[in-house]
Design an enzyme around this catalytic site. Structure first.
Site, mmCIF file in Angstrom:
data_model
loop_
_atom_site.group_PDB
_atom_site.id
_atom_site.type_symbol
_atom_site.label_atom_id
_atom_site.label_comp_id
_atom_site.label_asym_id
_atom_site.label_seq_id
_atom_site.Cartn_x
_atom_site.Cartn_y
_atom_site.Cartn_z
ATOM 1 N N SER A 257 26.538 1.793 24.012
ATOM 2 C CA SER A 257 27.668 0.893 24.584
ATOM 3 C C SER A 257 28.278 1.107 25.821
ATOM 4 C CB SER A 257 28.434 0.423 23.234
ATOM 5 O OG SER A 257 27.938 -0.409 21.857
ATOM 6 N N LYS A 304 32.198 -2.122 10.232
ATOM 7 C CA LYS A 304 31.799 -3.903 10.248
ATOM 8 C C LYS A 304 32.199 -4.996 9.016
ATOM 9 C CE LYS A 304 27.802 -2.770 13.038
ATOM 10 N NZ LYS A 304 26.270 -3.842 13.161
ATOM 11 N N ASN A 325 30.682 -7.585 13.942
ATOM 12 C CA ASN A 325 30.631 -6.586 15.002
ATOM 13 C C ASN A 325 31.591 -6.890 16.682
ATOM 14 O OD1 ASN A 325 28.845 -8.314 16.350
ATOM 15 N ND2 ASN A 325 27.065 -6.860 16.717
ATOM 16 N N ASP A 341 25.050 -9.423 15.562
ATOM 17 C CA ASP A 341 24.307 -9.134 15.079
ATOM 18 C C ASP A 341 22.939 -9.629 14.888
ATOM 19 O OD1 ASP A 341 24.778 -6.155 15.611
ATOM 20 O OD2 ASP A 341 25.289 -5.984 13.810
ATOM 21 N N GLY A 364 14.191 -3.454 4.534
ATOM 22 C CA GLY A 364 15.979 -3.287 3.689
ATOM 23 C C GLY A 364 16.689 -4.080 3.953
ATOM 24 N N LEU A 450 13.462 -2.384 14.202
ATOM 25 C CA LEU A 450 15.171 -2.312 15.153
ATOM 26 C C LEU A 450 15.398 -0.956 14.903
ATOM 27 C CD1 LEU A 450 17.011 -4.485 12.436
ATOM 28 C CD2 LEU A 450 15.673 -5.146 14.375
ATOM 29 N N GLY A 473 14.015 -1.856 18.971
ATOM 30 C CA GLY A 473 14.726 -2.244 18.710
ATOM 31 C C GLY A 473 16.613 -2.466 19.507
HETATM 32 P P1 NAP Z 1 22.407 0.701 6.341
HETATM 33 O O1 NAP Z 1 23.144 -0.579 5.780
HETATM 34 O O2 NAP Z 1 22.620 1.517 5.343
HETATM 35 O O3 NAP Z 1 20.705 0.014 4.956
HETATM 36 C C1 NAP Z 1 19.848 0.802 5.493
HETATM 37 C C2 NAP Z 1 18.633 -0.185 4.795
HETATM 38 O O4 NAP Z 1 17.522 0.489 5.011
HETATM 39 C C3 NAP Z 1 18.825 -0.591 2.680
HETATM 40 O O5 NAP Z 1 18.373 -1.413 2.631
HETATM 41 C C4 NAP Z 1 17.711 0.976 2.415
HETATM 42 O O6 NAP Z 1 17.519 0.741 1.213
HETATM 43 C C5 NAP Z 1 16.899 1.448 3.164
HETATM 44 N N1 NAP Z 1 16.417 2.954 3.364
HETATM 45 C C6 NAP Z 1 17.387 3.469 3.230
HETATM 46 N N2 NAP Z 1 16.486 5.393 2.880
HETATM 47 C C7 NAP Z 1 15.379 4.713 3.083
HETATM 48 C C8 NAP Z 1 13.947 5.551 2.827
HETATM 49 N N3 NAP Z 1 14.398 6.605 2.758
HETATM 50 N N4 NAP Z 1 13.461 5.046 2.083
HETATM 51 C C9 NAP Z 1 13.070 3.332 2.649
HETATM 52 N N5 NAP Z 1 14.108 2.652 2.595
HETATM 53 C C10 NAP Z 1 15.255 3.061 2.848
HETATM 54 O O7 NAP Z 1 21.680 0.938 7.614
HETATM 55 P P2 NAP Z 1 21.705 -0.661 8.525
HETATM 56 O O8 NAP Z 1 23.509 -0.475 9.281
HETATM 57 O O9 NAP Z 1 21.265 -1.558 7.663
HETATM 58 O O10 NAP Z 1 21.196 0.146 9.608
HETATM 59 C C11 NAP Z 1 19.416 -0.085 9.264
HETATM 60 C C12 NAP Z 1 19.148 0.403 10.656
HETATM 61 O O11 NAP Z 1 18.384 -0.563 11.478
HETATM 62 C C13 NAP Z 1 19.616 1.892 11.392
HETATM 63 O O12 NAP Z 1 18.905 2.758 10.764
HETATM 64 C C14 NAP Z 1 19.509 1.245 13.228
HETATM 65 O O13 NAP Z 1 18.167 1.791 12.868
HETATM 66 C C15 NAP Z 1 19.399 -0.005 12.844
HETATM 67 N N6 NAP Z 1 19.879 -1.398 13.283
HETATM 68 C C16 NAP Z 1 19.510 -1.492 14.707
HETATM 69 C C17 NAP Z 1 20.580 -1.975 15.458
HETATM 70 C C18 NAP Z 1 19.919 -2.611 16.754
HETATM 71 O O14 NAP Z 1 20.836 -2.516 17.455
HETATM 72 N N7 NAP Z 1 18.777 -2.433 17.119
HETATM 73 C C19 NAP Z 1 21.443 -2.018 14.840
HETATM 74 C C20 NAP Z 1 21.689 -2.016 13.358
HETATM 75 C C21 NAP Z 1 21.082 -1.398 13.021
HETATM 76 P P3 NAP Z 1 18.895 1.015 -0.448
HETATM 77 O O15 NAP Z 1 18.809 -0.462 -0.963
HETATM 78 O O16 NAP Z 1 17.937 1.337 -1.639
HETATM 79 O O17 NAP Z 1 19.514 2.094 -0.125
#
Ligand code: NAP
Length: 534
Positions: A257, A304, A325, A341, A364, A450, A473
């Site tokens: 950022s 957040k 955010n 977001d 997810g 993403l 993403g």
């Molecule tokens: P989060 O709140 O921790 O959620 C992660 C999700 O992924 C949960 O639903 C989790 O399932 C699932 N998951 C985690 N590990 C897994 C695995 N090994 N196998 C299958 N499912 C799994 O994270 P978040 O903030 O939503 O972020 C998720 C991803 O989005 C980030 O890692 C990032 O790369 C991306 N992101 C991108 C942006 C962007 O601006 N492009 C912004 C935010 C996030 P459970 O419920 O079973 O734990």
């Protein structure tokens, strides 16, 4: 303030680059490489094996570069430096450095206090003195310390402490603001928590700040490179009117950022600077936001959700997702929350397809998935959630009036788009939330991953091979940032420029990781520069 000091202040740029070396040859070689961009250098004589033997070379350098201002520093080991000699031999070396042409000498408070008044007076007759104080443990008793310092006449007073919280930066800024009119001050906090003071100190009244000559050349904890101070933070234009924005989280040091938002401010000529706020506690962050004050925040993990209860008002996406955010601090200190977001996920899809009635699979059910699900539902899409933990998917589906789907039932369903909102595929991991066979069976038109680091994930490659159009993403990251920019400034965001710098930075970081070094910038050439603004 004497005429001579005023003249020197007018000549002094906002960044002083600390230069070290084993001997005079190395020190002067490094200085020669810097002088094109940097006109204020600190020669750390205490790093040299034999400081006295370097002085003739330093004299030749200064004779050849009258445009450069050099501070000679020979900090003793007892005060955090490397010089093993006595206070008297430090003084002797500084006198010789002045005779060699150094325009300023750094004398620590402790050394000055141990010398006779006549000795300090003699030094000041030869050269301008920068009286310095370093606290390597915390930021305490600034007024008491400064009272001790003021008892010793000097041209400049430098107070450097260590930040153990973000609020320590506020103490430093207040100290600078209170005393800036009467004294020529240099003030900053060391340590990772103090990085913001290296930029904001200048805004609060520090005559200049310190930067390193390159990565790995730091002479103090938390020092950033002079190049970053100039190019990313535009330190030369930071003044009392500069608005402050930042990304707050824990951790936050690898956030893209600052690079993206500072380049957007530069492109649109906004007098603002954007810093990384490493907040270990939400209370500390909020105290810093009010104390600096900070005009706007990008909020990232883990705050957040927690920040929502601290807001005075918020937009609908924040209320629906329970996550914020983006924060705007009004002049009266009230905090207004937004969730960009949601826009970040929806905008890249909307640019390509009509979301009304479209069928979208979200993989997810965490924070990013919530933004996607609520955003898509608000645009009239039919949303299906697949998550590792079925109960979390069901809960989100209930809240957003979406549906859940089992992995074994995927091929029975048609999807126009698939969104990966899991971290699978991030970094060097070659994992993927769906396998090649599943992607081929799904036949969706778009795959939006993403995950943005790496730029191309295994999932994206497989989706492309299966005939899908892929969206990176980076687009979400840029769009959520662009919307923040617009909320804060009221101006349209320079989206192409933001996309360009994020891609370039990611390519650079990937090239550095694969080269296993910090210096490479081979990725820079690969990103396509956006057209110049008319
Ligand atoms: P989060 O709140 O921790 O959620 C992660 C999700 O992924 C949960 O639903 C989790 O399932 C699932 N998951 C985690 N590990 C897994 C695995 N090994 N196998 C299958 N499912 C799994 O994270 P978040 O903030 O939503 O972020 C998720 C991803 O989005 C980030 O890692 C990032 O790369 C991306 N992101 C991108 C942006 C962007 O601006 N492009 C912004 C935010 C996030 P459970 O419920 O079973 O734990």
């Amino acid at each position: 303030m004497s005429y001579g000091v005023r003249l020197m202040r007018a000549r002094i740029p906002k960044v002083c680059v600390a230069v070290t070396g084993n001997d005079g040859v190395e020190l002067v070689q490094k200085a020669e490489a810097l002088v094109r961009d940097d006109r204020l250098l600190e020669f750390r004589l205490d790093y040299l094996k034999n400081p006295a033997s370097a002085l003739p070379r330093i004299k030749r350098f200064l004779d050849f570069h009258p445009e450069v201002v050099v501070i000679a520093t020979c900090r003793r080991a007892v005060n955090g430096g490397k010089f093993r000699g006595s206070a008297a031999s430090e003084l002797d070396l500084l006198m010789k450095a002045a005779a060699a042409g150094c325009q300023l000498v750094d004398v620590e408070l402790e050394t000055a206090e141990s010398l006779k008044t006549a000795e300090m007076d003699k030094l000041r007759q030869c050269v301008a003195v920068l009286l310095s104080y370093h606290d390597f443990k915390g930021t305490k008793k600034l007024d008491e310390t400064f009272a001790r310092m003021k008892a010793i006449p000097a041209e400049f007073y430098k107070v450097v402490t260590t930040a153990t919280s973000l609020h320590d930066n506020v103490l430093m800024m207040k100290f600078l603001q209170t005393n800036r009119d009467q004294y020529s001050l240099i003030g900053l906090c060391m340590g990772e928590q103090g990085i913001i003071s290296r930029v904001l100190g200048v805004r609060a009244g520090s005559v200049f700040t310190f930067g390193s000559s390159g990565v790995g050349e730091e002479t103090a904890p938390g020092q950033v490179t002079a190049r970053e101070l100039r190019e990313t933070y535009r330190i030369d234009m930071v003044d009392a009117a500069t608005k402050v924005y930042g990304v707050a989280g824990d951790p936050v040091s690898h956030s893209l950022s600052p690079v993206m938002m500072n380049s957007a401010f530069r492109r649109e000529n906004v007098n603002a600077v954007y810093v990384a706020l490493h907040a270990k506690k939400l209370t500390d962050l909020l105290a810093c936001v009010q104390g600096i004050p900070i005009h706007g925040l990008s909020v990232t993990m883990p705050y957040k959700q927690d920040i929502v209860s601290e807001l005075d008002n918020s937009d609908q996406p924040t209320q629906k997702t329970g996550a914020c955010n983006t924060v705007v601090r009004a002049q009266d200190g009230r905090l207004y929350g937004f969730n960009t977001d949601v826009y970040g996920v929806v905008a890249p899809l909307e640019q390509r397809m009509n979301l009304q009635g479209a069928s979208v699979l979200v993989l997810g059910a965490g924070g990013a998935a919530r933004a996607a699900v609520f955003g898509l539902k608000a645009r009239g899409a039919e949303v299906y959630i697949l998550n590792r933990t079925a109960a979390t998917a069901q809960k989100l589906a209930r809240q957003a009036q979406a549906k859940t789907v089992k992995r074994t039932d995927l091929k029975k369903q048609h999807f126009d788009a698939i969104i990966n909102a899991t971290p699978l595929g991030m970094g060097t991991s070659k994992q993927s939330p769906l396998e090649e066979k599943e992607l081929k069976e799904l036949k969706a038109k778009y795959l939006f991953d993403l995950v943005y680091n790496p730029l191309e994930t295994r999932l994206m490659k497989m989706a492309q091979a299966a005939g899908m159009q892929v969206i990176s993403g980076v687009e979400m990251f840029v769009q959520q940032g662009a919307h923040q920019f617009e909320i804060w400034t009221g101006k349209p965001a320079p989206v192409a420029e933001m996309q360009y710098v994020v891609n370039r930075e990611l390519q650079t970081r990937q090239a550095q990781e694969s080269a296993g070094s910090n210096g490479s910038s081979s990725g820079k050439a690969a990103a396509k520069k956006p057209a110049k603004k008319k």
